[in-house]
Motif scaffolding. Structure first.
Motif, PDB file in Angstrom:
ATOM      1  N   GLY A 152       0.810  -1.206   0.000  1.00 17.42           N
ATOM      2  CA  GLY A 152       0.000   0.000   0.000  1.00 17.42           C
ATOM      3  C   GLY A 152       0.842   1.254   0.000  1.00 17.42           C
ATOM      4  N   ILE A 153       0.300   2.333   0.548  1.00 18.13           N
ATOM      5  CA  ILE A 153       0.975   3.630   0.525  1.00 18.13           C
ATOM      6  C   ILE A 153       1.225   4.085   1.955  1.00 18.13           C
ATOM      7  N   PRO A 154       2.360   3.657   2.553  1.00 18.88           N
ATOM      8  CA  PRO A 154       2.642   4.044   3.938  1.00 18.88           C
ATOM      9  C   PRO A 154       2.768   5.552   4.100  1.00 18.88           C
ATOM     10  N   ALA A 155       3.083   6.258   2.996  1.00 25.10           N
ATOM     11  CA  ALA A 155       3.285   7.707   3.100  1.00 25.10           C
ATOM     12  C   ALA A 155       1.979   8.484   2.974  1.00 25.10           C
ATOM     13  N   THR A 156       0.838   7.833   3.228  1.00 24.47           N
ATOM     14  CA  THR A 156      -0.440   8.545   3.157  1.00 24.47           C
ATOM     15  C   THR A 156      -0.412   9.724   4.139  1.00 24.47           C
ATOM     16  N   PRO A 157      -0.540  10.955   3.627  1.00 25.92           N
ATOM     17  CA  PRO A 157      -0.442  12.100   4.538  1.00 25.92           C
ATOM     18  C   PRO A 157      -1.719  12.289   5.360  1.00 25.92           C
ATOM     19  N   PRO A 158      -1.566  12.774   6.597  1.00 23.26           N
ATOM     20  CA  PRO A 158      -2.763  13.087   7.384  1.00 23.26           C
ATOM     21  C   PRO A 158      -3.401  14.374   6.886  1.00 23.26           C
ATOM     22  N   LEU A 159      -4.645  14.580   7.271  1.00 19.80           N
ATOM     23  CA  LEU A 159      -5.366  15.783   6.847  1.00 19.80           C
ATOM     24  C   LEU A 159      -4.627  17.036   7.286  1.00 19.80           C
ATOM     25  N   ASN A 160      -4.715  18.075   6.439  1.00 21.89           N
ATOM     26  CA  ASN A 160      -4.236  19.375   6.895  1.00 21.89           C
ATOM     27  C   ASN A 160      -5.419  20.333   6.943  1.00 21.89           C
ATOM     28  N   PHE A 161      -5.218  21.474   7.608  1.00 18.68           N
ATOM     29  CA  PHE A 161      -6.292  22.467   7.623  1.00 18.68           C
ATOM     30  C   PHE A 161      -6.538  22.926   6.200  1.00 18.68           C
ATOM     31  N   PRO A 162      -7.762  23.320   5.873  1.00 16.73           N
ATOM     32  CA  PRO A 162      -8.089  23.687   4.499  1.00 16.73           C
ATOM     33  C   PRO A 162      -7.087  24.672   3.925  1.00 16.73           C
ATOM     34  N   LEU A 163      -6.530  24.332   2.780  1.00 17.05           N
ATOM     35  CA  LEU A 163      -5.614  25.185   2.020  1.00 17.05           C
ATOM     36  C   LEU A 163      -4.353  25.565   2.786  1.00 17.05           C
ATOM     37  N   ALA A 164      -4.044  24.807   3.846  1.00 16.73           N
ATOM     38  CA  ALA A 164      -2.816  25.084   4.612  1.00 16.73           C
ATOM     39  C   ALA A 164      -2.034  23.798   4.763  1.00 16.73           C
ATOM     40  N   PRO A 165      -1.300  23.405   3.700  1.00 17.64           N
ATOM     41  CA  PRO A 165      -0.644  22.100   3.666  1.00 17.64           C
ATOM     42  C   PRO A 165       0.339  21.883   4.810  1.00 17.64           C
ATOM     43  N   ASP A 166       0.934  22.957   5.328  1.00 19.83           N
ATOM     44  CA  ASP A 166       1.931  22.726   6.388  1.00 19.83           C
ATOM     45  C   ASP A 166       1.308  22.649   7.772  1.00 19.83           C
ATOM     46  N   GLN A 167       0.003  22.880   7.867  1.00 20.48           N
ATOM     47  CA  GLN A 167      -0.647  22.756   9.168  1.00 20.48           C
ATOM     48  C   GLN A 167      -1.433  21.455   9.234  1.00 20.48           C
ATOM     49  N   GLN A 168      -0.722  20.377   9.569  1.00 24.98           N
ATOM     50  CA  GLN A 168      -1.383  19.073   9.603  1.00 24.98           C
ATOM     51  C   GLN A 168      -2.118  18.865  10.919  1.00 24.98           C
ATOM     52  N   LEU A 169      -3.188  18.101  10.837  1.00 25.07           N
ATOM     53  CA  LEU A 169      -3.954  17.815  12.045  1.00 25.07           C
ATOM     54  C   LEU A 169      -3.201  16.815  12.921  1.00 25.07           C
ATOM     55  N   VAL A 170      -3.290  17.010  14.240  1.00 29.99           N
ATOM     56  CA  VAL A 170      -2.687  16.044  15.169  1.00 29.99           C
ATOM     57  C   VAL A 170      -3.733  14.951  15.434  1.00 29.99           C
ATOM     58  N   PRO A 171      -3.300  13.803  15.944  1.00 27.98           N
ATOM     59  CA  PRO A 171      -4.239  12.682  16.129  1.00 27.98           C
ATOM     60  C   PRO A 171      -5.496  13.035  16.907  1.00 27.98           C
ATOM     61  N   GLU A 172      -5.382  13.914  17.920  1.00 29.55           N
ATOM     62  CA  GLU A 172      -6.573  14.308  18.683  1.00 29.55           C
ATOM     63  C   GLU A 172      -7.590  14.984  17.760  1.00 29.55           C
ATOM     64  N   GLN A 173      -7.064  15.815  16.870  1.00 26.06           N
ATOM     65  CA  GLN A 173      -7.951  16.533  15.960  1.00 26.06           C
ATOM     66  C   GLN A 173      -8.558  15.585  14.929  1.00 26.06           C
ATOM     67  N   ILE A 174      -7.739  14.651  14.481  1.00 26.62           N
ATOM     68  CA  ILE A 174      -8.254  13.690  13.496  1.00 26.62           C
ATOM     69  C   ILE A 174      -9.363  12.849  14.118  1.00 26.62           C
ATOM     70  N   PHE A 175      -9.174  12.509  15.378  1.00 26.58           N
ATOM     71  CA  PHE A 175     -10.226  11.763  16.070  1.00 26.58           C
ATOM     72  C   PHE A 175     -11.522  12.579  16.102  1.00 26.58           C
ATOM     73  N   ALA A 176     -11.390  13.850  16.445  1.00 27.35           N
ATOM     74  CA  ALA A 176     -12.570  14.716  16.507  1.00 27.35           C
ATOM     75  C   ALA A 176     -13.236  14.827  15.139  1.00 27.35           C
ATOM     76  N   VAL A 177     -12.418  14.949  14.079  1.00 30.63           N
ATOM     77  CA  VAL A 177     -12.970  15.033  12.726  1.00 30.63           C
ATOM     78  C   VAL A 177     -13.725  13.745  12.389  1.00 30.63           C
ATOM     79  N   ALA A 178     -13.138  12.607  12.767  1.00 28.47           N
ATOM     80  CA  ALA A 178     -13.772  11.322  12.468  1.00 28.47           C
ATOM     81  C   ALA A 178     -15.124  11.217  13.166  1.00 28.47           C
ATOM     82  N   VAL A 179     -15.144  11.619  14.447  1.00 33.29           N
ATOM     83  CA  VAL A 179     -16.408  11.565  15.192  1.00 33.29           C
ATOM     84  C   VAL A 179     -17.436  12.494  14.554  1.00 33.29           C
ATOM     85  N   LEU A 180     -16.964  13.666  14.160  1.00 32.72           N
ATOM     86  CA  LEU A 180     -17.849  14.620  13.498  1.00 32.72           C
ATOM     87  C   LEU A 180     -18.426  14.019  12.216  1.00 32.72           C
ATOM     88  N   CYS A 181     -17.586  13.352  11.444  1.00 31.91           N
ATOM     89  CA  CYS A 181     -18.040  12.741  10.195  1.00 31.91           C
ATOM     90  C   CYS A 181     -19.076  11.659  10.479  1.00 31.91           C
TER      91      CYS A 181
END
Ligand SMILES: Nc1ncnc2c1ncn2[C@@H]1O[C@H](COP(=O)(O)OP(=O)(O)OP(=O)(O)O)[C@@H](O)[C@H]1O
Ligand SMILES: [Mg+2]
Lengths: 332, 238
Positions: A152-181
């Protein structure tokens, strides 16, 4: 209670539970557990999508993982190439939707019977599994993204804030996004089922001929429902890609089978049931993995068989039936 | 009088069996037509061709002069043709209110659909059953629910395939009254085996036999005709 008020109440309750989970769990869970929880939430979205298309659309889809995997892969490939996940997400929703629409068109307009629908959808995900597994080597690069064959693709990047590629979400935020979804998908499914379209879908599940004789285009309704559930499964794939990474396993028979088990255990014909089934079975899987005296798969198989015998309708319908009996309220 | 529906040499074959064999028939606006014929005469198959459930093997179907042969069922329904099928076709998991509401939602907004659904159920004397699950209703009640679903959207042509089968005498009378009343505004084609019922409602009767139209005449003449008696007694007709 008016049906509209009830829907509102149910969605409200889901939002509260989710908000509490999204705020509280990251504070108490270790990083590893939190990432695991995110995986479960992404799987719950997948279970919800199957619960919708199977329980309310009456469409037997054994290959919901085809859309799950395609969503994940599209997200990974697009975000690597764009160097930004902002547009990768909509693209990752679009591709599975298109695949579902194309597959649905073939099945529904080709008037394929239910059993063969199961076979065709399962075959689709297995073909994708085979294909994704055979993409090792540089000739399988899409732009800058190597598909990577079985790894597969181990280098799958985590989400970043909209239009801000260098501001990646931390795991806590990704969890919150997942719950929101998850909550968003639940609310959307609930609301769709309240529209005329949703009610016609339920009626079609009850009796296709009658719906058709009342002037409803059965094939079109099924197609739209199938595509909608495909999109949800794609979203689940995006979330999954954010906490693990994409690999052919997403298309595998074992995943395809598990989703069906979650929905069956939780209860067909409900939306919360598949989510509960998903989380419970995953908890059990994790627990079984720590036992040394029994093979985890064997234990799971036994539990599943016991569940089918003891609560054939699934946990949630059985539980609400019991509750209704206990409180003496007539069950409709 | 204008012709609503007509067929020209309509034929339906299943392998070696010709269930409908070159039927040419026409229904005028406002008509109340009875179709009779022994078991297996092809009445239901004829209806299934009309409503798009079967694509006919041959012949044509016209609606208000327009060729509608081969249209899908939902498209035929939208022309203004409603059918109550011989084998009851209902949404067992839903309530009569939901079902009739759904029949109306294609044409009306939610509130109006609900109002009309209540009226349709009351008209058939099953207003009190509106919120029961259809799967739990008695056979005759289910027939009435299906009837309500078919007539509520006020189709121009109502096709009823043995609507009173399994109904009590009381329910049958109510259905006969309803059919006569509906006929003031809608054309109706009804299949029935019960001669009293036919005499009570019919003007013109078409007799089916072995997939063909044996005869077509006033009810009184049809019942007096020796060929019809032979058919019903199972004798061969030359
Ligand atoms: N799907 C099918 N496949 C094969 N043969 C069929 C099919 N449907 C109907 N037939 C045959 O066509 C003939 C006409 O059947 P049909 O049901 O139309 O008769 P009917 O006049 O409605 O009879 P009844 O009064 O019993 O309802 C019968 O011989 C039947 O066996
Ligand atoms: Mg019949």
């Amino acid at each position: 209670m008016a049906p509209g008020a009830r829907t509102g109440l149910e969605i409200g309750a889901a939002v509260i539970v989710a908000a509490v989970a999204a705020v509280y769990l990251p504070q108490v869970l270790e990083l590893f557990s939190l990432i695991n929880a995110t995986v479960w939430v992404s799987m719950a979205v997948l279970a919800l999508s199957l619960g919708l298309v199977w329980g309310f659309g009456g469409i037997l889809c054994f290959g919901q993982t085809a859309f799950f995997g395609l969503g994940g892969y599209t997200y990974a490939v697009a975000s690597i190439n764009f160097g930004d996940t902002t547009w990768a997400v909509p693209l990752a929703l679009l591709m599975p939707t298109l695949l579902a629409a194309a597959l649905g068109y073939l099945m529904f307009y080709g008037r394929i019977s239910d059993v063969y629908m199961g076979v065709i959808t399962l075959t689709t995900t297995l073909i994708l599994f085979k294909f994704a597994s055979s993409t090792a080597g540089d000739e399988w690069n899409i732009g800058e993204a190597p598909l990577g064959g079985f790894n597969g693709i181990p280098a799958t990047p985590p989400l970043n804030f909209p239009l801000a590629p260098d501001q990646q979400l931390v795991p806590e935020q990704i969890f919150a996004v997942a719950v929101l979804c998850l909550v968003a998908c639940y609310a959307i499914a609930k609301l769709v089922l309240r529209t005329r379209f949703g009610r016609v879908c339920v009626a079609i599940k009850e009796n296709e001929l009658r719906a058709e004789l009342l002037g409803y285009d059965v094939r079109l309704h099924k197609l739209v429902m199938f595509a909608l559930a495909g999109m949800m499964a794609g979203l689940a794939g995006v979330l999954f890609a954010n906490c693990v990474f994409v690999s052919p396993t997403m298309f595998s028979l074992s995943y395809a089978g598990q989703v069906i088990i979650w929905v069956l255990v939780g209860g067909i014909g409900t939306l919360v049931g598949p989510v509960i089934g998903c989380v419970l079975v995953q908890m059990l899987t994790t627990y079984a993995g720590t036992l040394s005296w029994i093979d985890p798969n064997l234990l799971l198989g036994l539990v599943f068989m016991a569940a089918v015998v003891a609560v054939p309708k699934g946990l949630l319908p059985t539980a609400s039936g019991l509750l209704a009996r206990l409180t003496g309220r007539a069950q409709l | 009088m204008t012709t609503l529906l007509s067929t020209d040499g309509l034929t339906m074959r299943f392998g070696g069996v010709t269930a409908v064999d070159g039927v040419t028939l026409s229904i005028a606006a406002g008509e109340l037509r009875c179709l009779i014929g022994p078991n297996g005469a092809g009445k239901s198959t004829f209806f299934k061709c009309l409503t798009g459930q079967y694509k006919p093997s041959g012949g044509r179907i016209f609606w208000r002069g327009r060729d509608v042969t081969g249209l899908d069922s939902f498209a035929i329904s939208r022309l203004g043709i409603g059918i109550k099928t011989q084998v009851p076709s209902l949404f067992d998991g839903l309530t009569p209110m939901e079902s009739v509401g759904l029949a109306l939602r294609r044409l009306h907004g939610e509130a109006e659909a609900r109002r009309r659904a209540v009226r349709a159920l009351e008209r058939l004397g099953i207003g009190a059953l509106g919120h029961r699950r259809i799967g739990l209703l008695a056979h005759g009640q289910r027939q009435l629910v299906e009837l309500a679903m078919v007539v509520a959207p006020e189709p121009d042509l109502i096709i009823l395939d043995e609507p009173t089968a399994g109904m009590s005498a009381d329910e049958t009378n109510r259905a006969a009254d309803l059919i006569r009343e509906l006929n003031r505004e809608h054309a109706i084609v009804v299949v029935e085996h019960d001669m009293h019922f036919i005499r009570a409602i019919a003007r013109k009767v078409t007799v089916f036999h072995q997939g063909r139209v044996l005869m077509e005449d006033e009810a009184a003449h049809v019942f007096a005709d020796p060929r019809v008696r032979d058919v019903y007694l199972g004798k061969a007709v030359s």
